[in-house]
Design a protein around this motif. Structure first.
Motif, PDB file in Angstrom:
ATOM      1  N   GLY A   1     -27.983  49.098 -17.673  1.00 14.72           N
ATOM      2  CA  GLY A   1     -28.557  48.052 -16.851  1.00 14.72           C
ATOM      3  C   GLY A   1     -27.787  47.015 -16.518  1.00 14.72           C
ATOM      4  O   GLY A   1     -27.735  46.385 -15.441  1.00 14.72           O
ATOM      5  N   ALA A   2     -26.996  46.197 -17.553  1.00  5.82           N
ATOM      6  CA  ALA A   2     -26.155  45.171 -17.241  1.00  5.82           C
ATOM      7  C   ALA A   2     -24.907  45.844 -16.431  1.00  5.82           C
ATOM      8  O   ALA A   2     -24.630  44.890 -15.438  1.00  5.82           O
ATOM      9  N   THR A   3     -24.637  46.713 -16.657  1.00  4.67           N
ATOM     10  CA  THR A   3     -23.479  47.413 -15.614  1.00  4.67           C
ATOM     11  C   THR A   3     -23.926  47.282 -14.043  1.00  4.67           C
ATOM     12  O   THR A   3     -23.166  46.898 -13.375  1.00  4.67           O
ATOM     13  N   ALA A   4     -25.322  47.918 -14.007  1.00  7.65           N
ATOM     14  CA  ALA A   4     -25.760  48.086 -12.700  1.00  7.65           C
ATOM     15  C   ALA A   4     -25.920  46.607 -12.070  1.00  7.65           C
ATOM     16  O   ALA A   4     -25.704  46.588 -10.877  1.00  7.65           O
ATOM     17  N   GLU A   5     -26.298  45.618 -12.705  1.00  6.96           N
ATOM     18  CA  GLU A   5     -26.491  44.563 -12.239  1.00  6.96           C
ATOM     19  C   GLU A   5     -25.192  43.716 -11.614  1.00  6.96           C
ATOM     20  O   GLU A   5     -25.171  42.898 -10.599  1.00  6.96           O
ATOM     21  N   THR A   6     -24.429  43.866 -12.671  1.00  3.47           N
ATOM     22  CA  THR A   6     -22.931  43.383 -12.288  1.00  3.47           C
ATOM     23  C   THR A   6     -22.246  44.183 -11.103  1.00  3.47           C
ATOM     24  O   THR A   6     -21.863  43.399 -10.231  1.00  3.47           O
ATOM     25  N   GLU A   7     -22.469  45.216 -10.796  1.00  5.85           N
ATOM     26  CA  GLU A   7     -22.211  45.931  -9.585  1.00  5.85           C
ATOM     27  C   GLU A   7     -22.892  45.454  -8.508  1.00  5.85           C
ATOM     28  O   GLU A   7     -22.343  45.583  -7.334  1.00  5.85           O
ATOM     29  N   ALA A   8     -23.942  45.183  -8.672  1.00  7.11           N
ATOM     30  CA  ALA A   8     -25.045  44.853  -7.561  1.00  7.11           C
ATOM     31  C   ALA A   8     -24.540  43.439  -7.092  1.00  7.11           C
ATOM     32  O   ALA A   8     -24.586  43.175  -5.831  1.00  7.11           O
ATOM     33  N   GLU A   9     -23.988  42.491  -7.959  1.00 11.07           N
ATOM     34  CA  GLU A   9     -23.587  41.168  -7.574  1.00 11.07           C
ATOM     35  C   GLU A   9     -22.179  41.484  -7.004  1.00 11.07           C
ATOM     36  O   GLU A   9     -21.536  40.498  -6.205  1.00 11.07           O
TER      37      GLU A   9
ATOM     38  N   PRO B   1     -23.816  33.117   1.091  1.00 11.04           N
ATOM     39  CA  PRO B   1     -24.108  31.881   0.398  1.00 11.04           C
ATOM     40  C   PRO B   1     -25.245  31.206  -0.081  1.00 11.04           C
ATOM     41  O   PRO B   1     -25.548  30.656  -1.292  1.00 11.04           O
ATOM     42  N   LEU B   2     -26.382  31.565   0.698  1.00 11.98           N
ATOM     43  CA  LEU B   2     -27.519  31.111   0.163  1.00 11.98           C
ATOM     44  C   LEU B   2     -28.072  31.568  -1.068  1.00 11.98           C
ATOM     45  O   LEU B   2     -28.820  31.206  -1.767  1.00 11.98           O
ATOM     46  N   LYS B   3     -27.818  32.828  -1.517  1.00  6.17           N
ATOM     47  CA  LYS B   3     -28.159  33.499  -2.752  1.00  6.17           C
ATOM     48  C   LYS B   3     -27.801  32.649  -3.816  1.00  6.17           C
ATOM     49  O   LYS B   3     -28.292  32.291  -4.689  1.00  6.17           O
ATOM     50  N   TYR B   4     -26.511  32.219  -3.598  1.00 11.12           N
ATOM     51  CA  TYR B   4     -25.801  31.143  -4.824  1.00 11.12           C
ATOM     52  C   TYR B   4     -26.657  29.843  -4.762  1.00 11.12           C
ATOM     53  O   TYR B   4     -26.636  29.283  -5.802  1.00 11.12           O
ATOM     54  N   LEU B   5     -26.614  29.374  -3.496  1.00 11.26           N
ATOM     55  CA  LEU B   5     -27.462  27.903  -3.622  1.00 11.26           C
ATOM     56  C   LEU B   5     -28.791  27.997  -3.909  1.00 11.26           C
ATOM     57  O   LEU B   5     -29.340  27.268  -4.561  1.00 11.26           O
ATOM     58  N   LYS B   6     -29.608  29.243  -3.821  1.00 11.85           N
ATOM     59  CA  LYS B   6     -30.866  29.406  -4.184  1.00 11.85           C
ATOM     60  C   LYS B   6     -30.957  29.226  -5.906  1.00 11.85           C
ATOM     61  O   LYS B   6     -32.026  28.730  -6.304  1.00 11.85           O
ATOM     62  N   LYS B   7     -29.818  29.532  -6.490  1.00 14.03           N
ATOM     63  CA  LYS B   7     -29.963  29.560  -8.019  1.00 14.03           C
ATOM     64  C   LYS B   7     -29.225  28.291  -8.390  1.00 14.03           C
ATOM     65  O   LYS B   7     -29.011  27.962  -9.569  1.00 14.03           O
ATOM     66  N   GLY B   8     -29.052  27.287  -7.381  1.00 11.06           N
ATOM     67  CA  GLY B   8     -28.513  25.965  -7.842  1.00 11.06           C
ATOM     68  C   GLY B   8     -26.903  25.949  -8.017  1.00 11.06           C
ATOM     69  O   GLY B   8     -26.553  25.058  -8.577  1.00 11.06           O
TER      70      GLY B   8
ATOM     71  N   TYR C   1     -24.076  19.456  -2.227  1.00  8.42           N
ATOM     72  CA  TYR C   1     -25.241  20.646  -2.174  1.00  8.42           C
ATOM     73  C   TYR C   1     -25.936  20.368  -0.919  1.00  8.42           C
ATOM     74  O   TYR C   1     -26.156  21.448  -0.103  1.00  8.42           O
ATOM     75  N   MET C   2     -26.314  19.248  -0.475  1.00  3.68           N
ATOM     76  CA  MET C   2     -26.826  19.110   0.781  1.00  3.68           C
ATOM     77  C   MET C   2     -26.115  19.571   2.122  1.00  3.68           C
ATOM     78  O   MET C   2     -26.714  20.432   2.979  1.00  3.68           O
ATOM     79  N   LEU C   3     -24.767  19.197   2.048  1.00  2.98           N
ATOM     80  CA  LEU C   3     -23.905  19.798   3.097  1.00  2.98           C
ATOM     81  C   LEU C   3     -23.971  21.202   2.906  1.00  2.98           C
ATOM     82  O   LEU C   3     -23.781  22.030   4.297  1.00  2.98           O
ATOM     83  N   GLN C   4     -23.803  21.936   1.936  1.00  2.00           N
ATOM     84  CA  GLN C   4     -23.723  23.279   1.748  1.00  2.00           C
ATOM     85  C   GLN C   4     -25.089  24.104   2.177  1.00  2.00           C
ATOM     86  O   GLN C   4     -24.772  24.954   2.939  1.00  2.00           O
ATOM     87  N   GLU C   5     -26.117  23.341   2.046  1.00  3.71           N
ATOM     88  CA  GLU C   5     -27.238  24.029   2.549  1.00  3.71           C
ATOM     89  C   GLU C   5     -27.533  23.870   4.172  1.00  3.71           C
ATOM     90  O   GLU C   5     -27.630  24.527   4.939  1.00  3.71           O
ATOM     91  N   LEU C   6     -26.757  22.733   4.797  1.00  2.59           N
ATOM     92  CA  LEU C   6     -26.708  22.519   6.125  1.00  2.59           C
ATOM     93  C   LEU C   6     -25.683  23.505   6.807  1.00  2.59           C
ATOM     94  O   LEU C   6     -26.112  24.123   7.956  1.00  2.59           O
TER      95      LEU C   6
END
Length: 208
Positions: free
Chosen positions: A17-25, A45-52, A121-126
């Motif tokens: 399961g960990a291998t599959a998750e790593t492959e998905a990323e 990029p929004l996926k990474y920003l969503k996680k902070g 972070y604000m500029l990245q979201e923009l």
């Protein structure tokens, strides 16, 4: 024993399961028969920003990032949007108040959450996702946006707040298109509330 076999099976399942998750990323590539790179599929990029998490600001500004075609380069979108505003093709109030309201709300949110660099972070979201595309080329549509100046400001503020709610607290990472569509539904009401009254006519008579 049966207990040892079960534990071994659980360990193997967890590892797979960990291998599959790593492959998905990890980025996925597709090649043709010649062996040359044909396409790359990876998280936006929004996926990474969503996680902070942070993302390369320069890459977001220039467009060296994965994303939907036509929305990755904030620099080119800004140039195109400013060009249209200078020509008078679009009203500056909608993109300026949309981007400004969203940026201020994101900056406050990043500071409240304790992020290391709220301004970055604000500029990245923009620069990430379709915000620049939506601000200059979608929200300014003649038919679906208000016709009064004050109505356009109110319209832009509504889109900014709704995009902020979608991105910061919603399930989805983007939210620009949904925010614009929902604000379009309010355009008739905004036009009615912000319609100027002619001199010599009472407000009740104008609204009737």
């Amino acid at each position: 024993t049966d207990a040892d076999s079960a534990a071994t099976a659980e360990t193997a399942d967890a590892a797979s399961g960990a291998t599959a998750e790593t492959e998905a990323e990890a980025p996925k590539t597709e090649t043709r028969d010649s062996g040359k790179l044909d396409a790359v599929s990876t998280a936006t990029p929004l996926k990474y920003l969503k996680k902070g998490q942070s993302f390369d600001l320069k890459a977001l500004f220039l467009g060296n990032t994965p994303g939907t075609i036509g929305e990755t380069s904030a620099l080119l979108l800004l140039i195109g949007g400013i060009f249209l505003m200078l020509l008078g093709v679009i009203d500056w109030r909608i993109p300026v108040f949309y981007i400004g309201s969203f940026g201020v709300l994101v900056l406050i949110t990043a500071a409240a959450r304790g992020y290391d660099a709220p301004l970055q972070y604000m500029l990245q979201e923009l620069f990430a996702g379709g915000l620049m595309m939506g601000a200059f080329f979608m929200a300014t549509d003649y038919v679906s946006s208000p016709y009064t100046k004050s109505g356009r400001i109110l319209f832009a503020l509504i889109i900014g707040v709704m995009t902020w709610l979608y991105r910061m607290f919603g399930m989805y990472k983007e939210g620009v298109s949904n925010a614009i569509i929902l604000a379009n539904c309010l355009t008739p009401l905004i036009d009615r509330l912000t319609r100027p009254v002619a001199f010599g006519i009472r407000k009740k008579e104008a609204s009737s």
